[in-house]
Design an enzyme around this catalytic site. Structure first.
Site, PDB file in Angstrom:
ATOM      1  CB  SER A 198      59.227  76.238  54.253  1.00  0.00           C
ATOM      2  OG  SER A 198      59.217  75.358  53.142  1.00  0.00           O
ATOM      3  CG  ASP A 222      65.103  75.784  43.387  1.00  0.00           C
ATOM      4  OD1 ASP A 222      65.094  77.031  43.291  1.00  0.00           O
ATOM      5  OD2 ASP A 222      65.056  75.182  44.473  1.00  0.00           O
ATOM      6  CG  ASP A 264      62.852  71.495  49.103  1.00  0.00           C
ATOM      7  OD1 ASP A 264      62.144  70.468  49.219  1.00  0.00           O
ATOM      8  OD2 ASP A 264      64.060  71.427  48.835  1.00  0.00           O
ATOM      9  CD  GLU A 296      69.259  84.109  45.043  1.00  0.00           C
ATOM     10  OE1 GLU A 296      68.628  83.072  44.752  1.00  0.00           O
ATOM     11  OE2 GLU A 296      70.026  84.181  46.016  1.00  0.00           O
TER      12      GLU A 296
END
Ligand SMILES: O=C(CO)COP(=O)(O)O
Ligand SMILES: O=C[C@H](O)COP(=O)(O)O
Ligand SMILES: [Zn+2]
Ligand SMILES: [Zn+2]
Length: 305
Positions: free
Chosen positions: A211, A80, A253, A132
């Protein structure tokens, strides 16, 4: 079975469902992720940040690989936010089957150059790559990106970026941000942008900062004595809409961090005489499993393995 990220994400984009990419930092988190995936017949991605590698190193990577190898559902071990070519190569040497090169904080040309170096090396070894484009709000790579400096991914730029870098999947900035304080209470997912980018591309798209920061967990965090401000996350409905439109990898996460802390603190508060670690970490593992199960249900990956 241990597979590459591409093996998991290409079918997800084609099938219009999402796969959770959960961060791990220890054995209990890894078990919650992989055992739940196995129980629900869901593919899953287990990811380690550079911080997780610093903390758990090859020991933790080996735990993930061992659980993945023994699982009968597809599991990828993913780096990550890899910050450099060297970091990505190091993860591949450690046995990762997927790596992220995050050069999104550089200018476009430099991002393309650095990503391309990684895809060339990784592809030669059969490893798939995430890159990204755009910048998330909130805290990114330990640099605070001011709200006004956070920029969302430009669709035309995404097309060019994919073509020139050969990345296998692409993290796009669509309004999400890392951590427990997202959006400051207003609607912030740019669904039109997701649809536009998806209509112009065919590779799996990735949403960071996904999340849910569930109210129930936040309340239990506070009730046990934890201190947390106006926490907010991504609504389940937003994730479902995003995955229906091309988001295939969904990074989580914070929710597992909150659940593990709640589980540990509640266990300690409930029995101050307890000092058996299994009675403390066990409940935390159970609560994290529930979070993973909920997320897999929302993303539609249950039964896809
Ligand atoms: O994007 C993430 C990891 O790369 C995690 O996002 P959250 O902080 O929303 O869990
Ligand atoms: O996106 C970042 C992840 O939440 C990992 O965070 P970390 O670098 O503190 O391990
Ligand atoms: Zn980034
Ligand atoms: Zn991230």
């Amino acid at each position: 079975m241990l597979v590459t990220g591409k093996d998991i994400l290409v079918p997800a984009r084609a099938g219009k469902y999402g796969v959770g990419a959960f961060n791990t930092n220890n054995m209990e988190i890894t078990q919650a992720i992989i055992h739940t995936a196995e129980r629900l017949r869901s593919p899953v991605i287990v990811q380690m940040s550079e911080g997780a590698i610093k903390y758990g190193g090859q020991d933790l990577a080996n735990i993930v690989k061992d659980l993945a190898t023994r699982a009968t559902v597809p599991v990828a071990l993913h780096l990550d936010h890899g910050s450099s070519y060297e970091s990505a190569l190091n993860a591949i040497k450690m046995g990762f089957t997927s790596v992220m090169i995050d050069a999104s904080h550089h200018a476009l040309e430099e991002n393309i150059r650095e990503t391309r170096r990684v895809t060339e090396a990784a592809h030669a070894m059969g490893i798939s790559v995430e890159a990204e484009l755009g910048r998330l709000g909130g805290i990114e790579e330990h640099v605070v990106v001011d709200e006004k400096d956070a920029f969302l991914t430009d669709p035309e730029e995404a097309v060019r970026f994919i073509e020139e870098t050969g990345t296998d999947y692409l993290a796009i900035a669509i309004g999400t941000s890392h951590g427990a304080y997202k959006g400051k209470g207003r609607p912030f997912i740019d669904h039109a942008r997701i649809e536009k980018i998806a209509s112009m591309t065919s590779i799996p798209l990735v949403a960071h900062g996904s999340s849910g920061v569930p109210t129930e967990i936040v309340e239990r965090f506070r009730a046990g004595g934890g201190v947390i401000g106006d926490a907010a996350g991504i609504a389940d409905e937003d994730l479902q809409r995003a995955t229906a439109h091309g988001i295939a990898k969904v990074n989580v996460d914070t929710d597992l961090r909150l659940a593990s802390t709640v589980g540990i603190r509640e266990a300690l508060n409930a029995n101050p005489k307890e000092f058996d670690p299994r009675k403390v970490f066990g409940p935390a593992r159970d609560l994290m499993s529930k979070i993973v199960e909920h997320k897999m249900g929302v993303l539609g990956s249950v039964g896809k393995a």
